[in-house]
Every structure is written in structure tokens, then in C-alpha cells.
Write an enzyme that holds these catalytic residues in place. Structure first.
Site, PDB file in Angstrom:
ATOM      1  N   ARG A   1       0.818  -1.240   0.000  1.00  0.00           N
ATOM      2  CA  ARG A   1       0.000   0.000   0.000  1.00  0.00           C
ATOM      3  C   ARG A   1       0.844   1.280   0.000  1.00  0.00           C
ATOM      4  NH1 ARG A   1      -3.051  -3.367   3.260  1.00  0.00           N
ATOM      5  NH2 ARG A   1      -4.901  -4.085   2.154  1.00  0.00           N
TER       6      ARG A   1
ATOM      7  N   LYS B   1       4.464  11.278 -11.722  1.00  0.00           N
ATOM      8  CA  LYS B   1       3.706  10.352 -12.570  1.00  0.00           C
ATOM      9  C   LYS B   1       4.466   9.034 -12.617  1.00  0.00           C
ATOM     10  CE  LYS B   1       1.074  13.157 -15.817  1.00  0.00           C
ATOM     11  NZ  LYS B   1       0.850  13.442 -17.238  1.00  0.00           N
TER      12      LYS B   1
ATOM     13  N   GLU C   1      12.678  17.213 -25.341  1.00  0.00           N
ATOM     14  CA  GLU C   1      11.891  17.771 -24.226  1.00  0.00           C
ATOM     15  C   GLU C   1      12.451  19.135 -23.792  1.00  0.00           C
ATOM     16  OE1 GLU C   1       9.113  16.385 -23.311  1.00  0.00           O
ATOM     17  OE2 GLU C   1       9.356  14.414 -24.248  1.00  0.00           O
TER      18      GLU C   1
ATOM     19  N   LYS D   1       9.392  22.557 -14.868  1.00  0.00           N
ATOM     20  CA  LYS D   1       8.516  21.413 -14.561  1.00  0.00           C
ATOM     21  C   LYS D   1       7.946  21.550 -13.151  1.00  0.00           C
ATOM     22  CE  LYS D   1       7.089  16.917 -15.033  1.00  0.00           C
ATOM     23  NZ  LYS D   1       7.283  15.612 -15.642  1.00  0.00           N
TER      24      LYS D   1
ATOM     25  N   GLU E   1      -2.977  16.991 -12.822  1.00  0.00           N
ATOM     26  CA  GLU E   1      -3.539  17.283 -14.146  1.00  0.00           C
ATOM     27  C   GLU E   1      -5.049  17.507 -14.055  1.00  0.00           C
ATOM     28  OE1 GLU E   1      -0.923  15.524 -17.265  1.00  0.00           O
ATOM     29  OE2 GLU E   1      -2.843  14.794 -17.999  1.00  0.00           O
TER      30      GLU E   1
ATOM     31  N   ARG F   1      -1.149  21.486 -16.406  1.00  0.00           N
ATOM     32  CA  ARG F   1      -0.107  20.478 -16.646  1.00  0.00           C
ATOM     33  C   ARG F   1      -0.085  20.011 -18.101  1.00  0.00           C
ATOM     34  NH1 ARG F   1       2.153  16.008 -12.241  1.00  0.00           N
ATOM     35  NH2 ARG F   1       3.653  15.125 -13.679  1.00  0.00           N
TER      36      ARG F   1
ATOM     37  N   ASN G   1       2.589  18.871 -22.480  1.00  0.00           N
ATOM     38  CA  ASN G   1       2.369  17.985 -23.628  1.00  0.00           C
ATOM     39  C   ASN G   1       2.532  18.699 -24.966  1.00  0.00           C
ATOM     40  OD1 ASN G   1       1.795  15.821 -21.962  1.00  0.00           O
ATOM     41  ND2 ASN G   1      -0.350  16.402 -21.805  1.00  0.00           N
TER      42      ASN G   1
ATOM     43  N   HIS H   1       3.138  16.826 -28.138  1.00  0.00           N
ATOM     44  CA  HIS H   1       3.029  15.396 -27.869  1.00  0.00           C
ATOM     45  C   HIS H   1       1.842  14.707 -28.544  1.00  0.00           C
ATOM     46  CE1 HIS H   1       6.226  16.193 -25.099  1.00  0.00           C
ATOM     47  NE2 HIS H   1       6.257  14.959 -24.664  1.00  0.00           N
TER      48      HIS H   1
ATOM     49  N   HIS I   1       2.664  11.367 -30.427  1.00  0.00           N
ATOM     50  CA  HIS I   1       2.138  10.034 -30.106  1.00  0.00           C
ATOM     51  C   HIS I   1       1.529   9.376 -31.334  1.00  0.00           C
ATOM     52  CE1 HIS I   1       1.800  11.368 -25.646  1.00  0.00           C
ATOM     53  NE2 HIS I   1       2.977  10.842 -25.900  1.00  0.00           N
TER      54      HIS I   1
ATOM     55  N   HIS J   1      11.521   8.949 -29.361  1.00  0.00           N
ATOM     56  CA  HIS J   1      10.500   9.811 -28.781  1.00  0.00           C
ATOM     57  C   HIS J   1      10.857  11.302 -28.923  1.00  0.00           C
ATOM     58  CE1 HIS J   1       7.198  11.052 -26.321  1.00  0.00           C
ATOM     59  NE2 HIS J   1       8.018  11.652 -25.466  1.00  0.00           N
TER      60      HIS J   1
HETATM   61  N1  LIG Z   1       6.726   9.981 -15.461  1.00  0.00           N
HETATM   62  C1  LIG Z   1       6.773  10.970 -16.321  1.00  0.00           C
HETATM   63  O1  LIG Z   1       6.381  12.097 -16.030  1.00  0.00           O
HETATM   64  C2  LIG Z   1       7.374  10.718 -17.664  1.00  0.00           C
HETATM   65  C3  LIG Z   1       7.681  11.801 -18.516  1.00  0.00           C
HETATM   66  C4  LIG Z   1       8.287  11.528 -19.732  1.00  0.00           C
HETATM   67  C5  LIG Z   1       8.588  10.232 -20.094  1.00  0.00           C
HETATM   68  N2  LIG Z   1       8.280   9.211 -19.250  1.00  0.00           N
HETATM   69  C6  LIG Z   1       8.619   7.825 -19.588  1.00  0.00           C
HETATM   70  O2  LIG Z   1      10.028   7.722 -19.608  1.00  0.00           O
HETATM   71  C7  LIG Z   1      10.404   6.644 -20.467  1.00  0.00           C
HETATM   72  C8  LIG Z   1      11.542   7.108 -21.328  1.00  0.00           C
HETATM   73  O3  LIG Z   1      12.620   7.453 -20.514  1.00  0.00           O
HETATM   74  P1  LIG Z   1      14.132   7.358 -21.028  1.00  0.00           P
HETATM   75  O4  LIG Z   1      14.249   8.051 -22.309  1.00  0.00           O
HETATM   76  O5  LIG Z   1      15.003   7.730 -19.902  1.00  0.00           O
HETATM   77  O6  LIG Z   1      14.232   5.814 -21.388  1.00  0.00           O
HETATM   78  P2  LIG Z   1      15.015   4.607 -20.681  1.00  0.00           P
HETATM   79  O7  LIG Z   1      14.756   4.559 -19.240  1.00  0.00           O
HETATM   80  O8  LIG Z   1      14.697   3.398 -21.491  1.00  0.00           O
HETATM   81  O9  LIG Z   1      16.529   5.008 -20.884  1.00  0.00           O
HETATM   82  C9  LIG Z   1      17.055   5.058 -22.195  1.00  0.00           C
HETATM   83  C10 LIG Z   1      18.259   4.117 -22.337  1.00  0.00           C
HETATM   84  O10 LIG Z   1      19.373   4.720 -21.706  1.00  0.00           O
HETATM   85  C11 LIG Z   1      19.960   3.814 -20.770  1.00  0.00           C
HETATM   86  N3  LIG Z   1      20.558   4.648 -19.739  1.00  0.00           N
HETATM   87  C12 LIG Z   1      19.937   5.432 -18.839  1.00  0.00           C
HETATM   88  N4  LIG Z   1      20.826   6.146 -18.151  1.00  0.00           N
HETATM   89  C13 LIG Z   1      22.052   5.811 -18.609  1.00  0.00           C
HETATM   90  C14 LIG Z   1      23.372   6.248 -18.315  1.00  0.00           C
HETATM   91  N5  LIG Z   1      23.635   7.186 -17.414  1.00  0.00           N
HETATM   92  N6  LIG Z   1      24.394   5.670 -18.992  1.00  0.00           N
HETATM   93  C15 LIG Z   1      24.145   4.720 -19.952  1.00  0.00           C
HETATM   94  N7  LIG Z   1      22.937   4.303 -20.294  1.00  0.00           N
HETATM   95  C16 LIG Z   1      21.882   4.844 -19.624  1.00  0.00           C
HETATM   96  C17 LIG Z   1      18.826   2.919 -20.348  1.00  0.00           C
HETATM   97  O11 LIG Z   1      19.286   1.675 -19.859  1.00  0.00           O
HETATM   98  C18 LIG Z   1      18.062   2.763 -21.661  1.00  0.00           C
HETATM   99  O12 LIG Z   1      18.677   1.793 -22.471  1.00  0.00           O
HETATM  100  C19 LIG Z   1       9.168   6.255 -21.238  1.00  0.00           C
HETATM  101  O13 LIG Z   1       8.672   5.047 -20.723  1.00  0.00           O
HETATM  102  C20 LIG Z   1       8.185   7.390 -20.964  1.00  0.00           C
HETATM  103  O14 LIG Z   1       6.852   6.963 -20.974  1.00  0.00           O
HETATM  104  C21 LIG Z   1       7.685   9.436 -18.059  1.00  0.00           C
END
Ligand SMILES: NC(=O)c1ccc[n+]([C@@H]2O[C@H](COP(=O)([O-])OP(=O)(O)OC[C@H]3O[C@@H](n4cnc5c(N)ncnc54)[C@H](O)[C@@H]3O)[C@@H](O)[C@H]2O)c1
Length: 362
Positions: free
Chosen positions: A120, A142, A184, A225, A235, A240, A244, A247, A251, A264
Site C-alpha cells: 500500500r 507520474k 523535451e 517542470k 492534471e 499540466r 504535452n 506530444h 504520439h 521519442h
Molecule cells: N513519469 C513521467 O512524467 C514521464 C515523462 C516523460 C517520459 N516518461 C517515460 O520515460 C520513459 C523514457 O525514458 P528514457 O528516455 O530515460 O528511457 P530509458 O529509461 O529506457 O533510458 C534510455 C536508455 O538509456 C539507458 N541509460 C539510462 N541512463 C544511462 C546512463 N547514465 N548511462 C548509460 N545508459 C543509460 C537505459 O538503460 C536505456 O537503455 C518512457 O517510458 C516514458 O513513458 C515518463
């Protein structure tokens, strides 16, 4: 050490910026007095950083458990989550433990949702290691995983106790993932600040982006942010939605190309160009603003060539209508008014969207 206090009513927390490991230890000692942590990481990040962080914490008499899952978006699912629950139970993770999300957005979202739901809810700390996670996903609470029907469908708003950002992690991040974060970052400039827009353009004009530049950029983006999250944590008011920008089209583009053609960050960059065209078409912004958006997107190294067919026009519209952020029958967009100022919730009629897509795909 610098920090930004995200002043939420119920869950205020700091975003700490430091490249000195002593501050990492200090932060853990003050926010995790129980001295029990469960680190969740992925198969790329763990070999680089897990041992080191475990070592620091163990030296301070922390009890450390860790779980590593296969890197990549494909792991952000209910199966991984279930594996983590079972592993945590097996090794005795109890309610006194704090989850540490060590990785990019995939780790942050998955570990965050785990923390929100395990027994929980147990405490959470975000230690983002990708550029995208530093400027976006680690801040704001999020969390969630994907299900077969869609992205981020199972999730919760769950704020961490603190976010710890060390841009040294970026030294091992590949170019593609730097670019993903850049999409971003450009979004923040175009949406929120002409000053930041000018600053970024200057940085992009140089041959290399230095670590000092990254320090400044990441700090500034977290400020944008944090400000938005403070005003609209869950949101509800709509503010918020500004995050986007670009976006909705992004998407649709990712879906139509089955996530194979664009990263992305690239999709977001193209999405920003699309809304710039849309805004200009309905005279919501001037041609000058549209050109300024093109300038920074191209300056950041993104290419506006889509390579899509004319027949994709209707499909793109349909996908935008399905986007979970559309609450009415018309599609709602975040549109640029000027560079550095965007407006959310602008409803646009289908025929205008279709015409803009057609022109955009030419
Ligand atoms: N929660 C939110 O508000 C929010 C906002 C935007 C995106 N997201 C989510 O985030 C995800 C994308 O995040 P991302 O782009 O970080 O992807 P990711 O976590 O897959 O990281 C990208 C790649 O980089 C590698 N990596 C990360 N840090 C590293 C480092 N310091 N050195 C070497 N390799 C490294 C990871 O292993 C992976 O292969 C998506 O799932 C998206 O939906 C969430």
C-alpha cells in the site's frame, strides 16, 4: 549543491543537484533515517553505477537490496512489476524500506509505481540517469507501466521524498538518448521562456554542449517542470497539459510508424513543428513565431523530414482523436502564441487539422 523545492501542499520535496557523491550520502542520511533501501535499476545502468551507490550506502550502515531488470521500454509492464513484488517479498523488503529508482524514465516509472503500490505504498527516491529522466520523468510524481492496450495505462501519481540529479551520469549516455532528452528541453524553451529559448540557441550554436551547459539546462528545465506540477499536481486544472506541447502529434506519429522510425525526442520535435504550422494556419501565432520554432528544432539537430504517405493523413487524425488527453470530440492542442508562451486546451476542427497534416506531409 543546488536545490529546487517543489512546494506541493501534501508532499513537498526537494530536487537536489550535485555532482559530489558526498551530497548523495548526505541526502540519504537525512531523508531515509530508517537506513533501508531497495534499489531498482536496469541492465544498462546497474553495471555502471549500482555497485558504487551500494558501496556508499553500505559504508553508512544502510541495508541495501537491489533488483535489476532488462533495459528498455518493453520491460515497462505488469510482468516486470510482478517479478519485483515477488523478489521484494523474498528478500524481506518491508514497509520501512525506501525504493530508489536508479535509471532512466523506464526505471523511474516502473520503480515509482512499485513504490506506490507495494504494501500500500512505501517511500520513493528518484535518481535519474538519462537526460530525459533528469529534465522530465523523475519530477512530478507520474508513475506507471504499459499494458497491451496502451502506454502508461496502469499508474499512479506518487511523489518521491527527493530527486537527486547528478549530470555526471550523462557521460555514459549515448547520443540517441541525449537527443531524446533534447526534444523535451526544446519543448520547455518554446513553451515557457523566450530567454531560455535564446540561451539554448546560443548553446546549440557552439560545437559542443559542455557539462556546465547541461548543468544549467537541466536545472532550468526542472524549474519549469516544478512550477507546473506545483500549480496542477494531478492534471486537474489543465495547466499540466502545457507539458504535452507537441506530444499529441508525436504520439500519433510514433503509433503510425509502430515505434520503429522515430525516437521519442524526434517525434516530439516533429510534433512541435506540426503545432507551429497549425497555430500559424489559424492565425494563433505569426509566421515569425513558427520560424523561430523551426530554427531551434533544427538547431538542436532534429530533421523535419517525415517520409510518410499522403494516405496517412486521416489515420494520424484518428490517432490524435484517440489520444487519452482528448476529452471532447474535437482534438485539443497546446499551441504556441509566441515563442516562450503556449496556451493549452485549444480545440481545433477536423478539417483544419487534416489540411495542416496534408501540407505538413508535402
Ligand atoms: N513519469 C513521467 O512524467 C514521464 C515523462 C516523460 C517520459 N516518461 C517515460 O520515460 C520513459 C523514457 O525514458 P528514457 O528516455 O530515460 O528511457 P530509458 O529509461 O529506457 O533510458 C534510455 C536508455 O538509456 C539507458 N541509460 C539510462 N541512463 C544511462 C546512463 N547514465 N548511462 C548509460 N545508459 C543509460 C537505459 O538503460 C536505456 O537503455 C518512457 O517510458 C516514458 O513513458 C515518463
Amino acid at each position: 549543491m543546488k536545490s529546487i523545492n517543489l512546494k506541493l501542499k501534501n508532499n513537498p520535496y526537494p530536487i537536489i543537484f550535485s555532482n559530489n557523491d558526498k551530497d548523495l550520502i548526505k541526502s540519504f542520511k537525512s531523508f531515509v533515517p530508517e537506513k533501508k533501501v531497495f534499489v531498482i535499476s536496469d541492465s544498462n545502468v546497474a553495471p555502471l553505477y549500482l555497485k558504487k551507490i551500494e558501496g556508499f550506502l553500505k559504508k553508512e550502515k544502510f541495508i541495501v537490496q537491489a533488483y535489476v531488470f532488462k533495459a528498455g521500454e518493453q520491460s515497462k509492464n505488469l510482468k516486470t512489476l510482478s517479478d519485483i513484488y515477488n523478489y521484494a517479498l523474498k528478500v524481506g523488503v518491508d514497509r520501512k524500506f525506501t525504493v530508489v529508482a536508479l535509471g532512466g524514465g523506464v526505471v523511474g516509472d516502473t520503480a515509482g509505481f512499485f513504490a506506490a503500490t507495494y504494501m500500500r505504498g512505501i517511500k520513493l527516491v528518484q535518481v535519474p540517469t538519462s537526460l530525459l529522466a533528469m529534465v522530465d520523468s523523475s519530477v512530478g510524481g507520474k508513475t506507471g507501466v504499459n499494458v497491451e492496450g496502451g502506454k502508461n495505462i496502469a499508474g499512479a501519481f506518487y511523489q518521491p521524498k527527493f530527486v537527486y540529479i547528478n549530470t555526471d551520469f550523462l557521460k555514459t549516455l549515448d547520443c540517441q538518448n541525449i537527443k531524446n532528452g533534447m526534444g523535451e528541453i526544446v519543448k520547455y524553451a518554446v513553451t515557457f521562456s523566450k530567454d531560455f529559448y535564446n540561451k539554448l540557441n546560443k548553446i546549440f550554436d557552439k560545437a559542443v554542449v559542455t557539462q556546465k551547459d547541461f548543468d544549467e539546462i537541466v536545472y532550468q528545465c526542472c524549474k519549469f517542470k516544478a512550477d507546473i506540477v506545483k500549480r496542477d499536481e494531478k492534471e486537474v486544472s489543465g495547466v499540466r497539459e502545457l507539458l504535452n506541447f507537441g506530444h499529441t502529434f508525436a504520439h500519433a506519429l510514433e503509433t503510425i510508424t509502430e515505434y520503429k522510425k522515430f525516437f521519442h525526442g524526434e517525434a516530439v520535435a516533429i510534433g512541435m513543428l506540426f503545432v507551429a504550422n497549425l497555430a500559424e494556419k489559424i492565425k494563433f501565432c505569426t509566421e515569425k513565431t513558427k520560424n523561430e520554432i523551426y530554427k531551434i528544432v533544427e538547431n538542436a539537430g532534429f530533421c523535419a523530414k517525415l517520409g510518410l504517405k499522403k494516405t496517412d493523413t486521416k489515420k494520424l487524425l484518428e490517432l490524435m482523436k484517440k489520444d487519452k488527453k482528448s476529452i471532447s470530440k474535437t482534438v485539443r492542442f497546446v499551441l504556441p502564441k509566441q515563442t516562450g508562451k503556449a496556451v493549452f486546451g485549444v480545440e481545433i476542427k477536423d478539417n483544419i487539422i487534416l489540411k495542416t497534416i496534408e501540407d505538413f506531409l508535402k
